[in-house]
Design a protein around this motif. Sequence first.
Motif: not given
Length: 342
Positions: A285-296, A333-342
């Motif tokens: 999630a942090g690779e996409i955006h730091t906010d996504l990792s913080k609010g994961f 490897d190859g996971d398709i992910m959608h991150i849910l965050h607060s």
Amino acid sequence: MKVGIAGFAVSGKSTVFEWLTGAKPDHSKAQFGQLGVATVPDERLDWLSAHFKPKKTTYAKLEFLDTPGLVPAERKDNPRRLGIMRDANGLLIVLNGYGEGDLPGQLRRFREEMLFADLEIVANRIDKLKDNLKKPRPAKQKEQDQSELTLLQRIQGALESGGSSLGLGADEEKMVRSFQLLTLKPELVLVNADEKTLQQALPAELTALAPTALQAAPRLEMELLELPEEDRRTFMQDLGLSEFRRDSTVRGIFTGMDQIVFFTVGEDECRAWPIPRHASAVEGAGEIHTDLSKGFVRAEVVSYDDFKKVGSMKEAKAKGVYRLEGKTYEVKDGDIMHILHS
């Protein structure tokens, strides 16, 4: 990820650099290193892009650093040349496969140069720590210096005995991370071949030293690409070549550096995100955006293979291949992910 292209002079490093990145080597930058970028081909992302028809498709990339070749007769300067790669995440060691000299010997000598360069770094730090311990300093600082000295003396002994395994724990690796030791970086060997040696199997002695070694003929491939298509096919047939190896080599380097990708998909963009193998969902999630990792909160996950079979997220849920994963989930490897965050 940055990969340093290393090797002895006349090994063909700059040719490999141009072949991988498409960037012409600039000899004025030879002593300082030259950067180029290669896109990592991925048939899975090709399929996802064709399926979603997004406005944008973004592949993983590798950054390559072309560096000055080592000269055996100038060993005093080789540590400086190698030092250009200390901030690289991994090393691509290029061996001259034009039938000049034995390949295992080239690799052994290059690894010796890396050991010599790392020993110089470690020995200088050991001398400084010894001096510090003789000075009046706070007890806590002295304890830290002594702990570092003990570790570095152990590393020094391992390097002097060949450095086959430093055996460092996670905390120890963190302690010496700032030294950017070359012998701790992941490495991959590429044999730079010609049309004759390309058809020969790599020596068993070399594959024993470097089991994941790759072989390709960069100069030959670039020359063939300059020919008209019909002439190219004729020459390739005469040479017994069925395909070019550039794309498979880029993929091999990517995975050889212990990297994987996960995908994000949608109408706006389909994208491959590179991360280290064994990374967690929150790190992804942090690779996409730091906010996504913080609010994961959690990650919605479907493997590429499962998604391709069912064809949609709705069917993935219906077929039971859609999952909700937490922070500690190890991304595959190859996971398709959608991150849910607060």
